[in-house]
Design an enzyme around this catalytic site. Structure first.
Site, PDB file in Angstrom:
ATOM      1  N   ARG A 105       0.362  73.589 -15.652  1.00 41.15           N
ATOM      2  CA  ARG A 105       0.892  73.113 -14.388  1.00 41.15           C
ATOM      3  C   ARG A 105       0.484  73.926 -13.380  1.00 41.15           C
ATOM      4  O   ARG A 105       0.983  75.224 -13.354  1.00 41.15           O
ATOM      5  CB  ARG A 105       2.481  72.803 -14.502  1.00 41.15           C
ATOM      6  N   THR A 109       1.299  72.883  -6.845  1.00 43.46           N
ATOM      7  CA  THR A 109       1.325  71.361  -6.868  1.00 43.46           C
ATOM      8  C   THR A 109       2.268  70.639  -7.996  1.00 43.46           C
ATOM      9  O   THR A 109       2.628  69.306  -7.909  1.00 43.46           O
ATOM     10  CB  THR A 109       0.206  70.620  -6.996  1.00 43.46           C
ATOM     11  N   ASP A 201      11.179  79.130 -18.452  1.00 37.75           N
ATOM     12  CA  ASP A 201       9.705  78.695 -18.995  1.00 37.75           C
ATOM     13  C   ASP A 201       9.733  78.554 -20.445  1.00 37.75           C
ATOM     14  O   ASP A 201       9.728  79.884 -21.104  1.00 37.75           O
ATOM     15  CB  ASP A 201       8.768  79.612 -18.425  1.00 37.75           C
ATOM     16  N   ASP A 204       6.856  80.888 -21.834  1.00 40.16           N
ATOM     17  CA  ASP A 204       6.993  82.280 -21.787  1.00 40.16           C
ATOM     18  C   ASP A 204       8.188  82.845 -22.799  1.00 40.16           C
ATOM     19  O   ASP A 204       8.073  83.933 -23.436  1.00 40.16           O
ATOM     20  CB  ASP A 204       7.445  82.662 -20.271  1.00 40.16           C
TER      21      ASP A 204
END
Ligand code: PRP
Ligand code: URA
Length: 210
Positions: A105, A109, A201, A204
């Site tokens: 991603r 945006t 995340d 991660d």
């Protein structure tokens, strides 16, 4: 709720997702939990795998007994985080083939960008199970399914551990034929398109980056 969307309600899955959300859960434990949840969800998601009877002999007598048959399974993780769910499903169906779709991603945006794709061929003869722990805006899942359909995939399932309402709606509207399995449905997305309360995340936390 539409019956092409299944939200898990098993206490084992709920418990393990709570452990995942905890910011004090370290990489090793996080990775193990993602695989365990994938396996438990896989048990539900693969409930409709077709079987056929084969002839075997037990120590007592010959008999006919069921084995998985017909169309074979392809697991397609969305890289990176979806990879974390692959072994959990493979432990249920070791003969499954594994494809990969690389999407990230854009941080500004939030649009998905493709960087790698390799699918088992021919994909149209397989049940395709796409894995990604997070369904946030839904952009990555919609793109991944567009890609698989473009390559001939017809029977497609999508499995995520945590979904935001926005992403679930977008995915279901774009691909109403796809069966969606969700571990837990969260409240909303924040302004950075992270799921709240979520788990942060996923990539991660699985790979220990950042
Ligand atoms: C995360 C996650 C999904 C995607 C979800 O991946 O694993 O693929 O974001 O967001 P969306 O529904 O808004 O598209 P990310 O792009 O962070 O890549 P990574 O797995 O490599 O960390
Ligand atoms: N991707 C993640 O890993 N986490 C989120 O909350 C949203 C997208």
């Amino acid at each position: 709720m539409d019956n092409s969307i299944m939200i898990m309600d098993h206490p084992l899955i709920k418990h393990k997702i709570t452990m995942l959300r905890d910011k004090n859960t370290g990489t090793n434990e996080f990775r193990a939990l993602v695989n365990e949840i994938a396996m438990l969800m896989g048990y539900e998601a693969l409930r409709d795998l077709p079987t056929e009877d084969i002839d075997i002999e037990t120590p007592i007598e010959p008999c006919k007994a069921p084995v998985i048959s017909g169309r074979k399974l392809a697991i397609v993780p969305i890289l990176r985080a979806g990879l974390g769910m692959t072994n959990g499903i493979l432990s249920l169906v070791p003969t499954a083939k594994v494809g990969h779709i690389g999407l990230y991603r854009d941080e500004e945006t939030h649009e998905p960008h493709e960087y790698f794709c390799k699918l088992p061929s021919p994909i149209n003869e397989r049940i395709v199970l796409i894995t990604d722990p997070m369904l946030a805006t839904g952009g990555s899942a919609v793109e991944a399914i567009n890609f698989i359909k473009k390559h001939g995939g017809t029977t497609i399932k999508f499995m995520c551990i945590i979904a935001a309402p926005e992403g679930l709606k977008k995915l279901h509207e774009a691909h109403p034929d796809v069966q969606i399995y969700v571990g837990q449905l969260d409240r909303e997305l924040n302004k950075d398109a992270y799921i709240c309360p979520g788990l942060g995340d996923a990539g991660d936390r699985i790979f220990g980056t950042k």
